[in-house]
Design a protein around this motif. Structure first.
Motif, mmCIF file in Angstrom:
data_model
loop_
_atom_site.group_PDB
_atom_site.id
_atom_site.type_symbol
_atom_site.label_atom_id
_atom_site.label_comp_id
_atom_site.label_asym_id
_atom_site.label_seq_id
_atom_site.Cartn_x
_atom_site.Cartn_y
_atom_site.Cartn_z
ATOM 1 N N GLY A 59 2.496 -4.290 -0.260
ATOM 2 C CA GLY A 59 2.085 -4.174 1.116
ATOM 3 C C GLY A 59 0.416 -3.991 0.707
ATOM 4 O O GLY A 59 -0.129 -4.249 -0.173
ATOM 5 N N GLU A 60 -0.229 -3.967 1.997
ATOM 6 C CA GLU A 60 -1.596 -4.017 2.123
ATOM 7 C C GLU A 60 -2.034 -2.651 1.793
ATOM 8 O O GLU A 60 -1.686 -1.866 2.788
ATOM 9 N N LEU A 61 -3.210 -2.491 1.240
ATOM 10 C CA LEU A 61 -3.647 -1.072 0.822
ATOM 11 C C LEU A 61 -4.982 -1.245 1.817
ATOM 12 O O LEU A 61 -5.487 0.149 1.732
ATOM 13 N N GLY A 62 -5.524 -2.187 2.422
ATOM 14 C CA GLY A 62 -6.725 -2.097 3.004
ATOM 15 C C GLY A 62 -6.793 -1.116 4.087
ATOM 16 O O GLY A 62 -7.552 -0.207 4.168
ATOM 17 N N PRO A 63 -5.573 -1.045 5.056
ATOM 18 C CA PRO A 63 -5.706 -0.108 5.983
ATOM 19 C C PRO A 63 -5.613 1.339 5.513
ATOM 20 O O PRO A 63 -6.023 2.440 6.023
ATOM 21 N N VAL A 64 -4.968 1.856 4.488
ATOM 22 C CA VAL A 64 -4.841 2.750 3.789
ATOM 23 C C VAL A 64 -6.215 3.515 3.324
ATOM 24 O O VAL A 64 -6.591 4.355 3.441
ATOM 25 N N TRP A 65 -6.871 2.366 2.641
ATOM 26 C CA TRP A 65 -8.273 2.747 2.079
ATOM 27 C C TRP A 65 -9.240 3.199 3.151
ATOM 28 O O TRP A 65 -9.985 4.079 3.312
ATOM 29 N N LEU A 66 -8.900 2.350 4.150
ATOM 30 C CA LEU A 66 -10.097 2.686 5.637
ATOM 31 C C LEU A 66 -9.716 3.974 6.305
ATOM 32 O O LEU A 66 -10.516 4.577 6.428
ATOM 33 N N TRP A 67 -8.553 4.292 6.348
ATOM 34 C CA TRP A 67 -7.956 5.503 6.778
ATOM 35 C C TRP A 67 -8.479 6.903 5.692
ATOM 36 O O TRP A 67 -9.023 7.692 6.501
ATOM 37 N N LEU A 68 -8.389 6.550 4.463
ATOM 38 C CA LEU A 68 -8.722 7.496 3.746
ATOM 39 C C LEU A 68 -10.390 7.874 3.798
ATOM 40 O O LEU A 68 -10.549 9.011 3.908
ATOM 41 N N ALA A 69 -11.024 6.729 3.782
ATOM 42 C CA ALA A 69 -12.599 6.753 3.766
ATOM 43 C C ALA A 69 -13.026 7.363 5.284
ATOM 44 O O ALA A 69 -13.837 8.379 5.235
ATOM 45 N N LEU A 109 -1.951 15.375 5.633
ATOM 46 C CA LEU A 109 -1.848 13.872 5.701
ATOM 47 C C LEU A 109 -2.431 13.047 4.187
ATOM 48 O O LEU A 109 -1.907 12.012 4.038
ATOM 49 N N LEU A 110 -3.577 13.453 4.024
ATOM 50 C CA LEU A 110 -4.134 13.117 2.688
ATOM 51 C C LEU A 110 -3.189 13.311 1.586
ATOM 52 O O LEU A 110 -2.997 12.360 0.830
ATOM 53 N N ARG A 111 -2.746 14.487 1.483
ATOM 54 C CA ARG A 111 -1.726 14.496 0.382
ATOM 55 C C ARG A 111 -0.422 13.672 0.477
ATOM 56 O O ARG A 111 -0.125 12.831 -0.640
ATOM 57 N N THR A 112 -0.071 13.220 1.539
ATOM 58 C CA THR A 112 1.007 12.357 1.758
ATOM 59 C C THR A 112 0.774 10.887 1.544
ATOM 60 O O THR A 112 1.116 10.286 0.744
ATOM 61 N N ALA A 113 -0.561 10.609 1.964
ATOM 62 C CA ALA A 113 -1.063 9.009 1.675
ATOM 63 C C ALA A 113 -1.211 8.980 0.227
ATOM 64 O O ALA A 113 -0.828 8.014 -0.438
ATOM 65 N N LEU A 114 -1.885 10.018 -0.644
ATOM 66 C CA LEU A 114 -2.073 9.938 -2.074
ATOM 67 C C LEU A 114 -0.685 9.837 -2.775
ATOM 68 O O LEU A 114 -0.645 9.200 -3.864
ATOM 69 N N ASP A 115 0.169 10.711 -2.114
ATOM 70 C CA ASP A 115 1.553 10.535 -3.041
ATOM 71 C C ASP A 115 2.146 9.384 -2.963
ATOM 72 O O ASP A 115 2.795 8.899 -3.735
ATOM 73 N N MET A 116 2.132 8.649 -1.751
ATOM 74 C CA MET A 116 2.745 7.430 -1.467
ATOM 75 C C MET A 116 1.776 6.112 -1.986
ATOM 76 O O MET A 116 2.475 5.178 -2.451
ATOM 77 N N SER A 117 0.582 6.545 -2.021
ATOM 78 C CA SER A 117 -0.197 4.928 -2.369
ATOM 79 C C SER A 117 -1.112 5.283 -3.611
ATOM 80 O O SER A 117 -1.885 4.532 -3.907
ATOM 81 N N GLY A 118 -1.210 6.497 -3.953
ATOM 82 C CA GLY A 118 -2.262 6.611 -5.030
ATOM 83 C C GLY A 118 -2.469 5.955 -6.070
ATOM 84 O O GLY A 118 -3.351 5.405 -6.681
ATOM 85 N N ALA A 119 -1.185 5.568 -6.706
ATOM 86 C CA ALA A 119 -1.065 4.944 -7.826
ATOM 87 C C ALA A 119 -1.624 3.271 -7.898
ATOM 88 O O ALA A 119 -2.490 2.705 -8.226
ATOM 89 N N ALA A 120 -1.098 2.742 -6.628
ATOM 90 C CA ALA A 120 -1.484 1.559 -5.984
ATOM 91 C C ALA A 120 -3.064 1.313 -5.788
ATOM 92 O O ALA A 120 -3.724 0.439 -6.291
ATOM 93 N N LEU A 121 -3.673 2.591 -5.132
ATOM 94 C CA LEU A 121 -4.884 2.514 -4.660
ATOM 95 C C LEU A 121 -5.895 2.567 -5.907
ATOM 96 O O LEU A 121 -6.735 2.006 -6.276
ATOM 97 N N GLN A 122 -5.319 3.521 -7.042
ATOM 98 C CA GLN A 122 -5.988 3.545 -8.502
ATOM 99 C C GLN A 122 -6.195 2.150 -9.071
ATOM 100 O O GLN A 122 -7.059 1.781 -9.596
ATOM 101 N N GLU A 123 -5.100 1.389 -8.974
ATOM 102 C CA GLU A 123 -4.936 0.202 -9.459
ATOM 103 C C GLU A 123 -5.770 -0.752 -8.877
ATOM 104 O O GLU A 123 -6.506 -1.512 -9.550
ATOM 105 N N ARG A 124 -5.599 -0.743 -7.715
ATOM 106 C CA ARG A 124 -6.616 -1.775 -6.893
ATOM 107 C C ARG A 124 -8.009 -1.421 -6.742
ATOM 108 O O ARG A 124 -9.047 -2.452 -6.804
ATOM 109 N N TYR A 125 -8.366 -0.123 -6.500
ATOM 110 C CA TYR A 125 -9.727 0.082 -6.286
ATOM 111 C C TYR A 125 -10.588 0.877 -7.578
ATOM 112 O O TYR A 125 -11.850 0.788 -7.571
ATOM 113 N N GLY A 126 -9.828 0.987 -8.589
ATOM 114 C CA GLY A 126 -10.304 1.618 -9.895
ATOM 115 C C GLY A 126 -11.522 2.757 -9.713
ATOM 116 O O GLY A 126 -11.036 3.831 -9.194
ATOM 117 N N ARG A 127 -12.422 2.477 -10.114
ATOM 118 C CA ARG A 127 -13.637 3.305 -10.180
ATOM 119 C C ARG A 127 -13.953 3.975 -8.807
ATOM 120 O O ARG A 127 -14.168 5.065 -8.658
#
Length: 79
Positions: free
Chosen positions: A2-12, A26-44
């Motif tokens: 899936g595309e993480l760009g919209p999730v990253w934009l929403w988080l910001a 909503l932040l908790r849910t987003a991090l539970d669902m996408s946190g690992a993928a966001l960490q891998e993609r966006y790192g630092r």
């Protein structure tokens, strides 16, 4: 994956607004669902986002909840 760009934009965008209990949920849910993928993609950058979440957003939310309800707790500290 899936595309993480919209999730990253929403988080910001969400973290750049005043905290609310609903935003915390909503932040908790987003991090539970996408946190690992966001960490891998966006790192630092993801680590910086989590630092902001912990040091600023949660502190402001805690002050809001304490003044409104006399208690704290939203589940985000686990992240």
């Amino acid at each position: 994956e899936g595309e993480l760009g919209p999730v990253w934009l929403w988080l910001a965008r969400t973290l750049n607004t005043s905290p609310t209990p609903l935003a915390a949920l909503l932040l908790r849910t987003a991090l539970d669902m996408s946190g690992a993928a966001l960490q891998e993609r966006y790192g630092r950058q993801f680590e910086k986002l989590l630092t902001y979440l912990e040091r600023i957003f949660l502190v402001e939310l805690g002050a809001l909840e304490t003044s409104a309800h006399g208690e704290e707790g939203n589940g985000l500290a686990a992240w």
